[in-house]
Scaffold this motif. Structure first.
Motif, PDB file in Angstrom:
ATOM      1  N   TYR A 170       0.825  -1.215   0.000  1.00 21.46           N
ATOM      2  CA  TYR A 170       0.000   0.000   0.000  1.00 21.46           C
ATOM      3  C   TYR A 170       0.858   1.264   0.000  1.00 21.46           C
ATOM      4  O   TYR A 170       1.789   1.386   0.780  1.00 21.46           O
ATOM      5  CB  TYR A 170      -0.919  -0.002   1.208  1.00 21.46           C
ATOM      6  N   ALA A 171       0.543   2.182  -0.887  1.00 21.22           N
ATOM      7  CA  ALA A 171       1.331   3.403  -1.061  1.00 21.22           C
ATOM      8  C   ALA A 171       0.500   4.656  -0.809  1.00 21.22           C
ATOM      9  O   ALA A 171       0.805   5.713  -1.331  1.00 21.22           O
ATOM     10  CB  ALA A 171       1.913   3.437  -2.463  1.00 21.22           C
ATOM     11  N   ASP A 172      -0.558   4.553  -0.006  1.00 19.12           N
ATOM     12  CA  ASP A 172      -1.426   5.686   0.354  1.00 19.12           C
ATOM     13  C   ASP A 172      -2.181   6.292  -0.831  1.00 19.12           C
ATOM     14  O   ASP A 172      -2.615   7.426  -0.769  1.00 19.12           O
ATOM     15  CB  ASP A 172      -0.633   6.788   1.062  1.00 19.12           C
ATOM     16  N   LYS A 173      -2.290   5.541  -1.933  1.00 19.25           N
ATOM     17  CA  LYS A 173      -3.024   6.009  -3.113  1.00 19.25           C
ATOM     18  C   LYS A 173      -3.739   4.820  -3.729  1.00 19.25           C
ATOM     19  O   LYS A 173      -3.414   3.675  -3.444  1.00 19.25           O
ATOM     20  CB  LYS A 173      -2.060   6.577  -4.162  1.00 19.25           C
ATOM     21  N   ARG A 174      -4.675   5.100  -4.605  1.00 19.18           N
ATOM     22  CA  ARG A 174      -5.302   4.017  -5.376  1.00 19.18           C
ATOM     23  C   ARG A 174      -4.226   3.390  -6.248  1.00 19.18           C
ATOM     24  O   ARG A 174      -3.321   4.071  -6.733  1.00 19.18           O
ATOM     25  CB  ARG A 174      -6.427   4.565  -6.235  1.00 19.18           C
ATOM     26  N   TRP A 175      -4.351   2.077  -6.467  1.00 20.26           N
ATOM     27  CA  TRP A 175      -3.321   1.357  -7.206  1.00 20.26           C
ATOM     28  C   TRP A 175      -3.076   1.965  -8.580  1.00 20.26           C
ATOM     29  O   TRP A 175      -1.929   2.198  -8.967  1.00 20.26           O
ATOM     30  CB  TRP A 175      -3.695  -0.122  -7.373  1.00 20.26           C
ATOM     31  N   GLN A 176      -4.123   2.207  -9.336  1.00 20.14           N
ATOM     32  CA  GLN A 176      -3.961   2.714 -10.696  1.00 20.14           C
ATOM     33  C   GLN A 176      -3.306   4.093 -10.711  1.00 20.14           C
ATOM     34  O   GLN A 176      -2.459   4.369 -11.557  1.00 20.14           O
ATOM     35  CB  GLN A 176      -5.310   2.741 -11.430  1.00 20.14           C
ATOM     36  N   GLN A 177      -3.666   4.929  -9.770  1.00 24.77           N
ATOM     37  CA  GLN A 177      -3.065   6.261  -9.676  1.00 24.77           C
ATOM     38  C   GLN A 177      -1.577   6.151  -9.371  1.00 24.77           C
ATOM     39  O   GLN A 177      -0.752   6.823  -9.985  1.00 24.77           O
ATOM     40  CB  GLN A 177      -3.763   7.094  -8.596  1.00 24.77           C
ATOM     41  N   LYS A 221      -4.443  -7.108   8.155  1.00 30.79           N
ATOM     42  CA  LYS A 221      -3.032  -6.832   8.418  1.00 30.79           C
ATOM     43  C   LYS A 221      -2.285  -6.221   7.243  1.00 30.79           C
ATOM     44  O   LYS A 221      -1.299  -5.524   7.432  1.00 30.79           O
ATOM     45  CB  LYS A 221      -2.313  -8.118   8.831  1.00 30.79           C
ATOM     46  N   THR A 222      -2.704  -6.498   6.022  1.00 31.32           N
ATOM     47  CA  THR A 222      -1.968  -6.015   4.856  1.00 31.32           C
ATOM     48  C   THR A 222      -2.903  -5.473   3.781  1.00 31.32           C
ATOM     49  O   THR A 222      -4.081  -5.779   3.751  1.00 31.32           O
ATOM     50  CB  THR A 222      -1.130  -7.146   4.209  1.00 31.32           C
ATOM     51  N   ASN A 223      -2.327  -4.693   2.916  1.00 30.62           N
ATOM     52  CA  ASN A 223      -3.023  -4.189   1.738  1.00 30.62           C
ATOM     53  C   ASN A 223      -2.008  -4.216   0.607  1.00 30.62           C
ATOM     54  O   ASN A 223      -1.148  -3.352   0.512  1.00 30.62           O
ATOM     55  CB  ASN A 223      -3.552  -2.781   1.970  1.00 30.62           C
ATOM     56  N   GLU A 224      -2.089  -5.251  -0.226  1.00 30.26           N
ATOM     57  CA  GLU A 224      -1.130  -5.455  -1.291  1.00 30.26           C
ATOM     58  C   GLU A 224      -1.851  -5.676  -2.620  1.00 30.26           C
ATOM     59  O   GLU A 224      -3.022  -6.002  -2.642  1.00 30.26           O
ATOM     60  CB  GLU A 224      -0.259  -6.679  -1.003  1.00 30.26           C
ATOM     61  N   ALA A 225      -1.100  -5.510  -3.681  1.00 33.23           N
ATOM     62  CA  ALA A 225      -1.632  -5.781  -5.017  1.00 33.23           C
ATOM     63  C   ALA A 225      -0.595  -6.561  -5.805  1.00 33.23           C
ATOM     64  O   ALA A 225       0.609  -6.346  -5.658  1.00 33.23           O
ATOM     65  CB  ALA A 225      -1.957  -4.493  -5.739  1.00 33.23           C
ATOM     66  N   THR A 226      -1.074  -7.468  -6.630  1.00 32.82           N
ATOM     67  CA  THR A 226      -0.216  -8.157  -7.579  1.00 32.82           C
ATOM     68  C   THR A 226      -0.457  -7.507  -8.938  1.00 32.82           C
ATOM     69  O   THR A 226      -1.594  -7.366  -9.370  1.00 32.82           O
ATOM     70  CB  THR A 226      -0.552  -9.656  -7.638  1.00 32.82           C
ATOM     71  N   VAL A 227       0.625  -7.101  -9.569  1.00 30.58           N
ATOM     72  CA  VAL A 227       0.543  -6.392 -10.839  1.00 30.58           C
ATOM     73  C   VAL A 227       1.223  -7.253 -11.900  1.00 30.58           C
ATOM     74  O   VAL A 227       2.332  -7.746 -11.677  1.00 30.58           O
ATOM     75  CB  VAL A 227       1.231  -5.018 -10.739  1.00 30.58           C
ATOM     76  N   ASN A 228       0.554  -7.434 -13.031  1.00 27.85           N
ATOM     77  CA  ASN A 228       1.103  -8.230 -14.126  1.00 27.85           C
ATOM     78  C   ASN A 228       1.135  -7.419 -15.405  1.00 27.85           C
ATOM     79  O   ASN A 228       0.229  -6.633 -15.683  1.00 27.85           O
ATOM     80  CB  ASN A 228       0.255  -9.482 -14.352  1.00 27.85           C
ATOM     81  N   LEU A 229       2.186  -7.636 -16.169  1.00 26.46           N
ATOM     82  CA  LEU A 229       2.317  -7.038 -17.489  1.00 26.46           C
ATOM     83  C   LEU A 229       2.601  -8.181 -18.463  1.00 26.46           C
ATOM     84  O   LEU A 229       3.696  -8.743 -18.478  1.00 26.46           O
ATOM     85  CB  LEU A 229       3.447  -6.010 -17.521  1.00 26.46           C
ATOM     86  N   LEU A 277       0.449   3.599  -9.942  1.00 32.05           N
ATOM     87  CA  LEU A 277       1.159   3.030 -11.082  1.00 32.05           C
ATOM     88  C   LEU A 277       1.337   4.054 -12.197  1.00 32.05           C
ATOM     89  O   LEU A 277       2.393   4.109 -12.833  1.00 32.05           O
ATOM     90  CB  LEU A 277       0.418   1.798 -11.598  1.00 32.05           C
ATOM     91  N   GLU A 278       0.317   4.872 -12.423  1.00 28.03           N
ATOM     92  CA  GLU A 278       0.414   5.905 -13.453  1.00 28.03           C
ATOM     93  C   GLU A 278       1.485   6.926 -13.111  1.00 28.03           C
ATOM     94  O   GLU A 278       2.267   7.336 -13.961  1.00 28.03           O
ATOM     95  CB  GLU A 278      -0.937   6.593 -13.629  1.00 28.03           C
ATOM     96  N   GLU A 279       1.544   7.341 -11.850  1.00 33.42           N
ATOM     97  CA  GLU A 279       2.555   8.306 -11.420  1.00 33.42           C
ATOM     98  C   GLU A 279       3.966   7.711 -11.462  1.00 33.42           C
ATOM     99  O   GLU A 279       4.927   8.407 -11.742  1.00 33.42           O
ATOM    100  CB  GLU A 279       2.249   8.798 -10.004  1.00 33.42           C
ATOM    101  N   THR A 280       4.079   6.425 -11.193  1.00 34.36           N
ATOM    102  CA  THR A 280       5.380   5.770 -11.126  1.00 34.36           C
ATOM    103  C   THR A 280       5.892   5.343 -12.495  1.00 34.36           C
ATOM    104  O   THR A 280       7.061   5.547 -12.816  1.00 34.36           O
ATOM    105  CB  THR A 280       5.308   4.535 -10.199  1.00 34.36           C
ATOM    106  N   PHE A 281       5.038   4.750 -13.321  1.00 36.47           N
ATOM    107  CA  PHE A 281       5.461   4.185 -14.600  1.00 36.47           C
ATOM    108  C   PHE A 281       5.016   4.976 -15.816  1.00 36.47           C
ATOM    109  O   PHE A 281       5.446   4.674 -16.923  1.00 36.47           O
ATOM    110  CB  PHE A 281       4.934   2.747 -14.731  1.00 36.47           C
ATOM    111  N   GLY A 282       4.142   5.944 -15.636  1.00 38.42           N
ATOM    112  CA  GLY A 282       3.610   6.704 -16.762  1.00 38.42           C
ATOM    113  C   GLY A 282       2.279   6.131 -17.220  1.00 38.42           C
ATOM    114  O   GLY A 282       1.994   4.951 -17.028  1.00 38.42           O
TER     115      GLY A 282
END
Length: 84
Positions: A10-17, A40-48, A19-24
């Motif tokens: 978790y990065a204190d933002k919505r996942w898509q937001q 206990k956790t808030n994680e996301a699995t991201v696939n390309l 990722l857009e700020e980080t990767f474009g």
């Protein structure tokens, strides 16, 4: 076919937001995101899928404090560990 898979905490933002700020915007639109929130956790699995091996994406992953693990997978086998 190669694909990139990484786990993001978790990065204190919505996942898509985030990722857009980080990767474009262009790259983030190609990501498939699956969130997993528990008490206990808030994680996301991201696939390309069809990852072309761009060094800038790999370097961004290596330098991001919110990425827990990252792998390049080919034919259902981990071919390269970026972060373990």
């Amino acid at each position: 076919m190669k694909h990139l898979s990484f786990k993001l905490k978790y990065a204190d933002k919505r996942w898509q937001q985030y990722l857009e700020e980080t990767f474009g915007k262009e790259t983030s639109e190609k990501f498939s995101v699956e969130g997993n929130a528990t008490a206990k956790t808030n994680e996301a699995t991201v696939n390309l899928i069809n990852f072309d091996g761009k060094k800038e994406i790999i370097n961004t992953i290596k330098n991001d404090k919110n990425i827990i693990s990252a792998y390049i997978i080919e034919n259902n086998t981990v071919k390269k560990v970026i972060i373990a």
